[in-house]
Design an enzyme around this catalytic site. Structure first.
Site, PDB file in Angstrom:
ATOM      1  N   LYS A  16       0.832  -1.214   0.000  1.00  0.00           N
ATOM      2  CA  LYS A  16       0.000   0.000   0.000  1.00  0.00           C
ATOM      3  C   LYS A  16       0.861   1.257   0.000  1.00  0.00           C
ATOM      4  CE  LYS A  16      -3.861  -2.336   0.726  1.00  0.00           C
ATOM      5  NZ  LYS A  16      -4.493  -2.813  -0.478  1.00  0.00           N
ATOM      6  N   LYS A  66      14.336  -6.474   4.982  1.00  0.00           N
ATOM      7  CA  LYS A  66      14.631  -5.509   6.043  1.00  0.00           C
ATOM      8  C   LYS A  66      16.014  -5.730   6.676  1.00  0.00           C
ATOM      9  CE  LYS A  66       9.873  -4.360   7.182  1.00  0.00           C
ATOM     10  NZ  LYS A  66       8.866  -4.159   8.235  1.00  0.00           N
TER      11      LYS A  66
END
Ligand code: ATR
Length: 273
Positions: A16, A66
């Site tokens: 998103k 990450k």
């Protein structure tokens, strides 16, 4: 040329972030472009190198990169060093700044959007993986009365609690040891909900609970939230606010202006039903 930002992950179609940052850019009048990059699982470094070479200004990083981002950085923040994970990078010549805004975004959502203070509260954190690590320092900065970290694999909870020990009152626990205890705020930072599973937290944990918070976003009433509801939690929330707030933190870090998050939260909220 517009300043270029992107989110990098694999898969990336579900992200998103382009929608969120486009809304923030429009609301704050920032002239910028924000795209998605799907890197091959062994292709993170090559993609980031290419993005920087083309003049890219910054990246958000999502699963599974990450940890790679924390390694790639030349200037890692204390939160990145602690969690070993970065979710945002900023490029300036040879310098690569890395930040982890997941935990601060979560705390901002809880304290400012949901109106639940963590200061002086008994806080239970379920899980000791990447999501929980990111939350540790921001939680302790709120000075809860105590922070209990429960994890299925107990040594991981011990390790995390010992990292936080100098910062505040924090201890580790098995799920079984939670029997009979109750907490003011309970966070589910396990990945159990992604598989429709329930971490084995006893119902008594919610007996006096002001807020039960599912860090996963958009899964509706997860088994964790369902248990919390039936066991007496006063308020339920999922990670939509955390998602919007971590993006706002990154946006401000890049652009120097903090966007309001309410419109994004409204647009992305999935009913908890
Ligand atoms: P993330 O980045 O989402 O935190 P992670 O680093 O893989 O993902 O960590 C997943 C966390 O969810 C871990 O704390 C894991 O517990 P273990 O360390 O014992 O594996 C926890 N977890 C996943 N599924 C779970 C389940 N069904 N019940 C309880 N804990 C679960």
């Amino acid at each position: 040329m517009q300043d270029h930002y992107a989110v990098i992950g694999n898969p990336i179609a579900q992200s998103k972030s382009p929608l969120i940052h486009a809304m923030y850019a429009q609301a704050t009048g920032q002239d910028m472009m924000y795209t998605k990059i799907e890197a091959a699982l062994d292709g993170f470094k090559a993609e980031v190198d290419a993005f920087r070479a083309a003049g890219g200004k910054g990246l958000n990083i999502t699963a599974p990169f990450k940890l790679d981002a924390a390694v790639y950085a030349t200037e890692a923040s204390p939160r990145v060093k602690l969690s070993g994970a970065a979710n945002a990078m900023k490029f300036d010549g040879d310098q690569v700044w890395a930040e982890n805004f997941d935990g601060v975004g979560l705390v901002h959502d809880v304290v400012h959007n949901l109106g639940v203070l963590l200061k002086g509260q008994r806080v239970l954190l379920l899980g000791a993986g990447g999501a929980a690590r990111g939350a540790l320092l921001p939680f302790l900065a709120q000075e809860p009365r105590e922070l209990v970290i429960a994890n299925r694999t107990l040594p991981k909870a011990h390790d995390l609690a010992s990292i936080g020990a100098q910062q505040g009152r924090v201890r580790s626990s098995s799920y079984a040891e939670l029997a009979g205890l109750n907490f003011d705020v309970v966070f589910n930072a396990t990945s159990a909900s992604l598989f429709g599973e329930l971490p084995p937290v006893p119902a008594t944990a919610f007996a006096q609970c002001e807020l039960a918070y599912e860090l996963a976003y958009g899964k509706g009433l997860t088994p964790f939230l369902r248990l919390a509801q039936s066991a007496g939690a006063a308020q339920l929330a999922d990670g939509v606010g955390m998602l919007a707030e971590q993006a706002a933190e990154a946006f401000e870090w890049w652009r120097g202006v903090r966007p309001d998050t309410q419109a994004v939260i409204q647009a992305l909220t999935v009913p908890l039903a």
